[in-house]
Design a protein around this motif. Sequence first.
Motif, mmCIF file in Angstrom:
data_model
loop_
_atom_site.group_PDB
_atom_site.id
_atom_site.type_symbol
_atom_site.label_atom_id
_atom_site.label_comp_id
_atom_site.label_asym_id
_atom_site.label_seq_id
_atom_site.Cartn_x
_atom_site.Cartn_y
_atom_site.Cartn_z
ATOM 1 N N ALA A 150 -38.732 -24.362 -10.834
ATOM 2 C CA ALA A 150 -37.905 -25.000 -11.083
ATOM 3 C C ALA A 150 -38.155 -26.607 -10.681
ATOM 4 O O ALA A 150 -38.518 -26.684 -9.539
ATOM 5 C CB ALA A 150 -36.524 -24.484 -10.563
ATOM 6 N N GLY A 199 -35.496 -25.981 -15.410
ATOM 7 C CA GLY A 199 -35.462 -24.871 -14.933
ATOM 8 C C GLY A 199 -36.849 -24.260 -15.002
ATOM 9 O O GLY A 199 -38.027 -24.781 -15.670
ATOM 10 N N SER A 249 -40.009 -21.147 -15.103
ATOM 11 C CA SER A 249 -40.131 -19.930 -16.183
ATOM 12 C C SER A 249 -41.328 -19.211 -15.565
ATOM 13 O O SER A 249 -42.024 -19.550 -14.645
ATOM 14 C CB SER A 249 -40.683 -20.570 -17.561
ATOM 15 O OG SER A 249 -41.903 -21.407 -17.265
ATOM 16 N N GLY A 274 -35.666 -20.121 -17.067
ATOM 17 C CA GLY A 274 -34.256 -20.350 -16.439
ATOM 18 C C GLY A 274 -33.848 -21.593 -17.208
ATOM 19 O O GLY A 274 -34.389 -22.264 -18.118
ATOM 20 N N ASP A 275 -32.454 -21.410 -17.147
ATOM 21 C CA ASP A 275 -31.538 -22.600 -17.924
ATOM 22 C C ASP A 275 -32.059 -23.934 -17.216
ATOM 23 O O ASP A 275 -31.925 -24.219 -16.084
ATOM 24 C CB ASP A 275 -30.057 -22.244 -17.702
ATOM 25 C CG ASP A 275 -29.565 -21.239 -18.509
ATOM 26 O OD1 ASP A 275 -30.470 -20.869 -19.738
ATOM 27 O OD2 ASP A 275 -28.785 -20.578 -18.153
ATOM 28 N N GLU A 289 -32.495 -23.688 -12.720
ATOM 29 C CA GLU A 289 -32.247 -22.368 -12.219
ATOM 30 C C GLU A 289 -33.890 -21.704 -12.136
ATOM 31 O O GLU A 289 -34.755 -21.854 -12.969
ATOM 32 C CB GLU A 289 -31.884 -21.521 -13.395
ATOM 33 C CG GLU A 289 -31.589 -20.068 -13.275
ATOM 34 C CD GLU A 289 -30.887 -19.262 -14.416
ATOM 35 O OE1 GLU A 289 -30.050 -18.316 -13.923
ATOM 36 O OE2 GLU A 289 -31.076 -19.645 -15.357
ATOM 37 N N LYS A 290 -34.003 -20.873 -10.904
ATOM 38 C CA LYS A 290 -35.102 -20.161 -10.812
ATOM 39 C C LYS A 290 -35.022 -18.697 -11.444
ATOM 40 O O LYS A 290 -33.915 -18.487 -11.687
ATOM 41 C CB LYS A 290 -34.977 -19.735 -9.112
ATOM 42 C CG LYS A 290 -35.235 -20.939 -8.327
ATOM 43 C CD LYS A 290 -35.158 -20.907 -6.934
ATOM 44 C CE LYS A 290 -35.228 -21.835 -6.200
ATOM 45 N NZ LYS A 290 -34.689 -21.832 -4.756
ATOM 46 N N VAL A 291 -36.315 -18.021 -12.123
ATOM 47 C CA VAL A 291 -36.132 -17.142 -12.605
ATOM 48 C C VAL A 291 -37.077 -15.953 -11.847
ATOM 49 O O VAL A 291 -37.844 -16.296 -11.393
ATOM 50 C CB VAL A 291 -36.611 -17.338 -14.055
ATOM 51 C CG1 VAL A 291 -35.674 -18.021 -14.987
ATOM 52 C CG2 VAL A 291 -38.030 -17.721 -14.225
#
Length: 166
Positions: free
Chosen positions: A78, A84, A86, A112-113, A143-145
């Motif tokens: 991120a 975000g 991915s 992530g968004d 956002e972290k995923v």
Amino acid sequence: MVALLLHLNVIGAFAQQPFSPNLKRGTNVSVKLTSVAASNKKNPVTAIVAADVIDQTTKQTLIKMGTPVVLSVDKVKAKGMGKGGSISVNAISTTAVDGKTVMLMGSTSKAGDNTGTALTLGLVMGLLVLPGVGFFFFCLKGEKVELPRDTIIPNVMIADDYAIAI
């Protein structure tokens, strides 16, 4: 001379036998992550075959449950300005019961968004209200995923035909 003719007959007999794979292209393989895959961590991501792959004719196991799977993992952290992270996990290969490397195809990914509101707020605050404070909104990360442990990678298949010695 007789030995040469006998040798050629043996080679000819093998050449006439058709290649009969017992592990066919497109056969589904259940692959499960055994570690967490996160966009913001540098840890190695590992996976195993989650269920035996069985020859449908002879009912013998061709790939055993628990066999390690080689993965290719692409991670993007991120970033600031609300971008975000991915992660993409690709199944590459595993090993059959006879030791042959079996190529796989299939992957899963998650993104992530993006936090677009951070950029908007930064512009509004920076240009109109508080020039010093608006800069901090640009520093907000997206956002972290994460793909948790025990995630099943959907639609993993055998990439080619193989004759597995049982």
